[in-house]
Design a protein around this motif. Structure first.
Motif, PDB file in Angstrom:
ATOM      1  N   GLU A 181       0.853  -1.407   0.029  1.00  0.00           N
ATOM      2  CA  GLU A 181      -0.155   0.045   0.047  1.00  0.00           C
ATOM      3  C   GLU A 181       0.842   1.234   0.058  1.00  0.00           C
ATOM      4  O   GLU A 181       0.655   2.330  -0.734  1.00  0.00           O
ATOM      5  N   GLU A 184       2.178   1.704  -3.489  1.00  0.00           N
ATOM      6  CA  GLU A 184       1.135   2.513  -4.374  1.00  0.00           C
ATOM      7  C   GLU A 184       0.819   4.019  -4.213  1.00  0.00           C
ATOM      8  O   GLU A 184       0.613   4.847  -4.881  1.00  0.00           O
ATOM      9  N   SER A 185       0.802   4.199  -2.757  1.00  0.00           N
ATOM     10  CA  SER A 185       0.758   5.503  -2.259  1.00  0.00           C
ATOM     11  C   SER A 185       1.707   6.433  -2.642  1.00  0.00           C
ATOM     12  O   SER A 185       1.576   7.500  -3.042  1.00  0.00           O
ATOM     13  N   ARG A 188       1.341   7.343  -6.259  1.00  0.00           N
ATOM     14  CA  ARG A 188       0.395   8.107  -6.555  1.00  0.00           C
ATOM     15  C   ARG A 188       0.817   9.582  -5.975  1.00  0.00           C
ATOM     16  O   ARG A 188       0.526  10.645  -6.642  1.00  0.00           O
ATOM     17  N   LEU A 189       1.443   9.597  -4.877  1.00  0.00           N
ATOM     18  CA  LEU A 189       1.921  10.971  -4.480  1.00  0.00           C
ATOM     19  C   LEU A 189       2.786  11.519  -5.491  1.00  0.00           C
ATOM     20  O   LEU A 189       2.856  12.773  -5.645  1.00  0.00           O
TER      21      LEU A 189
END
Length: 400
Positions: A181, A184-185, A188-189
């Protein structure tokens, strides 16, 4: 009543059990002994020990053992009451351990030593087993700790391979899920930051380009409206003025494009050993007496560093230019560039006698797009900070 028979019996059992045997009557007087000569020679009195008699007669002790002494030699002496079939007290039986007192002490000492050795062995064994079990239990925890300490955003973080179904297995499973996670974060960030950066850059570029485009458009429209009203001579004059203004605005656009291009290329660094003295002198010579400001350079240190020559020239050009612009026109301006050495660190100071930095701008000095001047795009100090940090240094300001 038969003392001779009793004497014979005591001597017999004395040889069987390798010990002396004494027999006292209920009043504590010696009846017979397997070692009569001890009593006959007066080495020991023919009365039993009063403490032993008191313990068995009045305290109903079934037996009594104490330490007694003959001519300075201590020995253990045991007493038991002797009853007949009818339960009547007939005599007191006494066994003095002359020869076996030390043996008994040695046996007890040997037993205690053996017991201590067994306990030490058990303790060591328990510690070893405990250490093995602790290592087996804590090894996955240490692995998790190491992995967690090495977690870095924006980079690939390894998952933990653990097949156990216990509590640690569940903890590892949660850790792996968190890493997935987090990755993925982070993606995205990063994408969001890139989008925001491009969006902000696009806004800034659009704003800076619109500034010169507006007067260019107005000039063309004005020339277009008035062109038919001018005579031949005035047309040439108006066109020359228009062309000159247009070239100035185009130069401004070119400068804007150049600034943004330079800011975008900060990652392209050519590291090599350079002499900063030459670079600083070059920048000082260019800006000395600009706007009536004196720029001086003083250094007694070796200024060879590992850096990018072009980028360092850009750094000092920008810093000296900012220092000059911070000095009011009504003041005799002075910009000093000097160096300090501290162990393996080189400190370069660009100092001006200008108006300083206001407190509300402390946190925005190195932020892109921020400027206190009427012209410029606010990329200069942000670009300087990026260059210095890319080369492993740091930049900061002190002001009053």
């Amino acid at each position: 009543t038969d003392k001779d028979y009793a004497q014979l019996i005591l001597e017999k059992f004395s040889k069987v059990f390798f010990t002396d045997i004494n027999l006292f009557d209920p009043n504590g007087k010696l009846v017979v002994s397997s070692q009569r000569k001890i009593f006959e020679e007066g080495l020991v009195g023919n009365r039993m020990n009063p403490l032993a008699m008191y313990q068995m007669l009045f305290n109903a002790q079934s037996q009594f053992v104490q330490i007694e002494e003959i001519e300075g030699m201590q020995f253990l002496s045991a007493y038991v009451p002797f009853y007949n079939n009818e339960g009547n007290l007939m005599a007191y039986l006494n066994l003095p351990y002359f020869a076996r007192s030390n043996d008994l002490k040695n046996e007890i000492s040997d037993f205690i030593v053996a017991l201590l050795n067994i306990y030490v062995l058990l303790i060591v064994l328990a510690l070893v087993i405990g250490l093995i079990l602790t290592n087996k239990i804590t090894e996955p925890l240490r692995l998790i700790q190491e992995k967690m300490s090495n977690i870095q955003l924006g980079q690939t973080n390894e998952l933990i391979n653990y097949t156990g179904k216990d509590e640690i297995g569940r903890l590892v499973k949660e850790y792996n899920r968190m890493i997935i996670e987090l990755t993925e974060s982070a993606k995205r960030l990063a994408e969001s930051e890139r989008e925001d950066a491009w969006r902000e850059m696009a806004k800034q570029v659009a704003h800076e380009i619109k500034n010169p485009l507006t007067p260019m458009k107005l000039s063309i429209q004005h020339l277009q409206m008035r062109w038919s009203l001018f005579d031949e001579k005035e047309r040439h004059e108006r066109f020359d003025t228009f062309a000159k203004n247009l070239i100035q605005q185009i130069d401004t656009l070119s400068a804007i494009a150049g600034e943004f291009s330079s800011f975008a290329k900060l990652g392209e660094t050519d590291f090599k050993e350079i002499d900063l003295k030459e670079i600083i002198k070059s920048a000082v010579d260019v800006y000395n007496w600009t706007n009536g400001v004196e720029v001086v350079f003083e250094s007694n240190h070796d200024l060879n560093v590992f850096a990018d020559k072009d980028q360092m020239l850009r750094v000092f050009n920008n810093l000296i230019k900012n220092a000059i612009q911070a000095i009011p026109a009504s003041k005799d301006g002075l910009v000093k560039v000097y160096t300090e050495r501290d162990a393996d660190f080189l400190k370069i100071v660009v100092e001006d006698n200008g108006k300083g930095i206001s407190k509300e701008n402390y946190n925005r000095i190195f932020v892109p797009n921020f400027t206190t001047k009427n012209s410029g795009m606010g990329l200069g100090l942000a670009m300087v900070q990026k260059i210095i940090e890319n080369m492993g240094g740091q930049i900061y300001f002190e002001t009053k």
